[in-house]
Design a protein around this motif. Structure first.
Motif, PDB file in Angstrom:
ATOM      1  N   ALA A   1       0.685   0.746 -25.111  1.00 23.61           N
ATOM      2  CA  ALA A   1       1.192  -0.467 -26.151  1.00 23.61           C
ATOM      3  C   ALA A   1       2.650   0.017 -26.375  1.00 23.61           C
TER       4      ALA A   1
ATOM      5  N   ARG B   1      -5.291  -7.677 -26.325  1.00 18.60           N
ATOM      6  CA  ARG B   1      -4.926  -9.020 -26.316  1.00 18.60           C
ATOM      7  C   ARG B   1      -3.632  -9.493 -25.641  1.00 18.60           C
ATOM      8  N   ARG B   2      -2.665  -8.428 -25.262  1.00 13.85           N
ATOM      9  CA  ARG B   2      -1.562  -8.576 -24.574  1.00 13.85           C
ATOM     10  C   ARG B   2      -2.074  -8.750 -23.150  1.00 13.85           C
TER      11      ARG B   2
ATOM     12  N   ARG C   1      -3.634  -3.999 -27.264  1.00 16.30           N
ATOM     13  CA  ARG C   1      -3.364  -3.964 -26.073  1.00 16.30           C
ATOM     14  C   ARG C   1      -4.237  -4.762 -25.050  1.00 16.30           C
TER      15      ARG C   1
ATOM     16  N   THR D   1      -3.318 -12.105 -22.477  1.00 18.28           N
ATOM     17  CA  THR D   1      -2.208 -13.318 -22.700  1.00 18.28           C
ATOM     18  C   THR D   1      -1.534 -13.176 -21.548  1.00 18.28           C
TER      19      THR D   1
END
Lengths: 348, 511
Positions: free
Chosen positions: B413, B28-29, B26, B32
């Protein structure tokens, strides 16, 4: 049986420490003075094992749990403790080895009288492409002290040997070191500065949280030790005053003494009848109060005003409360999670 | 070596976090998503080392940061874990990017370290995601950065927040006007925000600063006390000569290793001629109280803040810059009606390098306000870090974990369906590996291979507990017939499917 293990400081500290323990009614026996292992007698729970070590190493021994308790300097504890270590300050002020960790500058720095001057000098040196060099064996405390006062331009210099000599040898500009009388500083042409006390220190008793928590017998032995230390330390400034006073009754004497403005001790005066060897007019009573040393003369004068005579005063050896509050404080510390333990020292 | 006894477990350091699944995916998303958004505005990514020379942060980051750094000495070099990223990015700019055509737009993300008391939303290691716009001065650049900070929040679903805008220009002007030294300015700036927000008692803070500056109590203990005052009226040269003479007669050796006698006497005189800092500090604190009292919606800029500056003869340029940036911000995109803007010139951000507009963004949740973003303009930093010329710059960063906290349950997520491929015996393993490879041609499906080879029963038990959606089983009989058994763990249905149709079948069931 589980035996309490106690580390005591050797070298220059030994005499003071043994005297302190002696005053608490504890005797350290060792077969010969060069041995570093010994026994301490006088605890109700039986003898404790003693190991002599350098004051600076005692923190590590207690932290590692190779001993349960240790006596060392609070300055050493403050410098070496970490957030997640196992060391508790069990008794913060044992009343001996008093000293202070201070910032000291060369006497020749006539423009530097306070920490703010020091901050400016650090900036001045910085502008000249140099750095204020602080010689110390207490890098953590020294750094925090300077940071807290808005100083970031300095470097800490590790010096082997005498810290006080560093400025003269030009290996550092100023020092942060322990002083008690200030004599060593003066001899090395250094002066303390206003607001430059990093930490006030004296001998303290520290303990290993895990060892004390896990062993009821050693914890009980610790309680005995704390009772004795506390009773002695509480008694130190206490004087027991006894006087003869004539009156109609114990109540009459009490009324007069209370009216005289005399200090009446921890609870109130103890009054007992005296049976004189020869006949006298009226009754005589003996009166006893335990008072602080600082009010001794005031007490004596008030008692005289109340008609007292034959006033004698003796140093009290121990004062026991209804329970040991240092032990209660230790128990509270042991119940808390390690990182919740307050950083402040336990004060008497 | 450890023998029978099991080794003691090692715990993570206090104030740090193990980011466990599914939090890792979660976070990392989230990172990004933000950085991809920055790239649509022409920003490009940069990474800098986690360890830096201590000196980098001593220069301009400010005492508040420096006192909280993880600093250490390694083979006689003084190093630290970075406590923030702007100084690192600007060091890299000065080191390696000064030749680039400006403006340069950089975005970054990474862990930073501060030794603080851990609490909700505050760890000793946390992740910043941010950007720097290098080489552009003025309200247009400020507005782009403000807009990106707001747009990023809105992109991750945060539409209700408070934007706090300040400007260091006003306070810096005042402190210079009062004639305060850098050291004194630093002490006041460090206290500006805590005092304005009522976290610190103003009188106590002022008294402490005066004391640290050697006022009142501090100056009374001078070795050469009384001497300076009488010299204050003489000229520099006369005073130096007289002071040196008096000190010699008093056999006070003016010497101090690194410091020259001349410097010592000069400073002694400078100190004597300097006014008691009490009045300066009080004036600075009065100003802080006044600007704080005038803080509020942008409408108050003209009505209430202007008089505070004008009364002291200060330039009102900072107010115009704030107003211009906020006007432009509305041009980029209409702000949601739930955005609350407040202008507060006592905002200091705890970093010493800011010179102009500064801002912070707060999200209110059940446990109170949470700062999720902060940034501003720092036109002097490039020079302070050894740049060839002054380069104006501004930027901001988010605290990634705090953003995550602020978003709350709003972003669960999205779950990738899971397949497990199992061989009945070790002899079926090779076939199972082949089947798994086929299935990985499907996007958005995770395909696990049974590698413990403990048989179907054990594999099904694992699949059940671990939340696997489909289990594909192959044994000797299935191999002979070129089929597999597909078991749907959710419905417990089983079906025999030919290998040729398997991928299509899994797609139908899962996607």
């Amino acid at each position: 049986v589980s035996v309490l293990r106690l580390a005591l400081p050797s070298k220059g500290w030994e005499e003071d420490t043994l005297r302190f323990l002696g005053q608490c009614g504890l005797r350290v026996d060792r077969s010969n003075p060069r041995q570093y292992r010994a026994h301490m007698r006088g605890l109700p729970s039986g003898p404790a094992e003693v190991v002599f070590q350098r004051a600076t190493d005692i923190f590590d021994e207690v932290s590692a749990g190779s001993v349960d308790l240790g006596i060392t300097g609070y300055d050493i504890v403050a410098e070496h403790r970490s957030e997640e270590d196992n060391v508790l300050v069990v008794y913060g002020e044992l009343g001996f080895r008093r000293c202070a960790l201070v910032m000291a500058v060369p006497e020749g720095w006539v423009d530097v009288a306070s920490v703010s001057d020091l901050a400016e000098v650090a900036v001045e040196l910085r502008t000249a492409g140099r750095e204020l060099r602080v010689a110390t064996k207490y890098p953590n405390l020294a750094r925090q002290f300077l940071y807290d006062r808005g100083m970031t331009y300095f470097s800490l210099v590790e010096v082997s040997g005498a810290i006080e000599a560093a400025p003269a040898l030009e290996t550092a500009d100023i020092i942060c070191d322990i002083t008690s009388s200030g004599v060593t500083l003066r001899e090395n042409r250094l002066k303390p500065i206003a607001g430059g006390v990093v930490v006030e220190s004296q001998a303290c008793l520290i303990g290993n949280r895990h060892e004390l928590q896990s062993d009821p017998e050693r914890l009980e032995a610790t309680r005995g030790l704390l009772e004795l230390m506390e009773a002695y330390l509480r008694s130190r400034q206490q004087v027991s005053v006894t006087a003869n006073i004539s009156g109609e009754s114990a109540e009459d004497v009490a009324r007069r003494v209370l009216a005289s403005g005399s200090v009446v001790g921890l609870r109130g005066p103890t009054i007992a009848r005296v049976f004189p060897q020869e006949p006298t007019d009226g009754e005589w009573f003996a009166l006893t109060v335990v008072v602080g040393e600082d009010v001794l003369l005031r007490t004596v004068e008030a008692l005289r005003r109340a008609g007292a005579t034959d006033v004698s005063a003796t140093q009290v050896r121990y004062v026991f409360g209804h329970r040991s509050w240092t032990f209660e404080a230790l128990k509270r510390q042991l119940q808390r999670a390690p990182d919740e333990v307050e950083r402040e020292k336990t004060t008497a | 070596m450890l023998g029978e006894r099991s080794a003691a477990p090692i715990h993570r350091i206090r104030g740090t976090t193990d980011v466990l699944p599914p939090d890792d995916a979660r976070l990392r998303r989230l990172e990004t998503g933000l950085r991809t958004g920055f790239e649509r505005y022409g920003y490009v990514g940069i990474q800098t080392p986690i360890i830096e020379p201590l000196e980098l942060f001593l220069r301009k980051s400010g005492d508040e940061i420096v006192a909280r750094m993880y600093a250490f000495s390694h083979w006689n070099r003084r190093l630290c874990l970075r406590p923030e990223l702007t100084a690192s990015v600007m060091r890299a700019f000065v080191d390696e990017l000064q030749g680039q055509s400006l403006p340069l737009r950089l975005h970054y993300a990474g862990p930073i370290f501060r030794y603080e008391r851990p609490s909700r939303g505050r760890s000793r290691q946390f992740t910043t995601v941010g950007l720097e716009l290098i080489g552009a001065a003025g309200a247009a650049a400020d507005a782009e950065v403000l807009h990106l900070a707001c747009a990023g929040l809105e992109a991750v679903g945060i539409t209700r927040y408070k934007l706090l805008v300040g400007h260091l220009g006003a306070a810096l002007q005042l402190l210079a006007q009062l004639g305060m030294t850098d050291h004194a300015q630093g002490l006041v700036l460090d206290n500006m925000e805590p005092v304005a927000r009522g976290r610190v008692d103003p009188d106590a803070a002022a008294a402490r600063i005066v004391e640290l500056l050697g006022g009142v109590s501090g100056s009374a203990n001078g070795t050469a006390n009384g001497l300076p005052a009488s010299l204050a009226s003489l000229s520099d040269e006369q005073a130096t000569a007289v002071a040196a003479d008096i000190l010699r007669r008093a056999s006070l050796p003016v010497e101090g290793g690194a410091r020259q006698p001349h410097d010592i006497i000069q400073r002694l005189l400078a100190k004597a001629r300097r006014p008691d800092p009490t009045d300066q500090v009080r004036a600075a604190f009065d100003f802080i109280a006044d600007v704080r009292a005038a803080a509020g919606p942008p409408e108050r800029l003209e009505r209430d803040l202007r008089p505070v500056l004008e009364r002291r003869g200060l330039s009102t340029a900072p107010l115009q810059e704030v107003a211009a940036a906020l006007d432009l911000l509305r041009v980029y995109a209409p702000l949601s009606s739930e955005v609350d803007i407040e202008v507060d010139l006592s905002l200091a951000r705890g970093l010493r390098y800011y010179t102009g507009l500064v801002f912070e963004i707060y999200v209110e949740d059940a446990d109170g306000p949470l700062q999720v973003c902060g940034g501003g303009r720092y036109d002097d930093l490039v020079r302070a870090l050894g740049g060839r010329e002054a380069v104006p710059a501004c930027g901001f960063s988010y605290g990634l974990e705090r953003l995550d906290l602020a978003i709350g349950d709003g972003h669960v997520a999205s779950i990738t369906p899971r397949v497990l491929v199992v061989g009945v015996t070790a002899a079926d393993h090779a076939t199972a590996v082949g089947i798994a490879s086929d299935l990985r041609r499907l996007d958005r499906v995770s395909v696990e291979q049974d590698v413990r080879l403990r048989g179907v029963k054990s594999a099904l038990r694992y699949a059940d507990r671990a939340g696997v959606d489909l289990v594909v089983i192959v044994g000797e009989r299935e191999r002979d017939e070129d089929v597999v058994v597909v078991r749907d763990m959710r419905s417990r249905d089983e079906a025999r499917v030919s290998r040729g149709e398997l991928v299509e079948r899994v797609r139908e069931v899962l996607l």
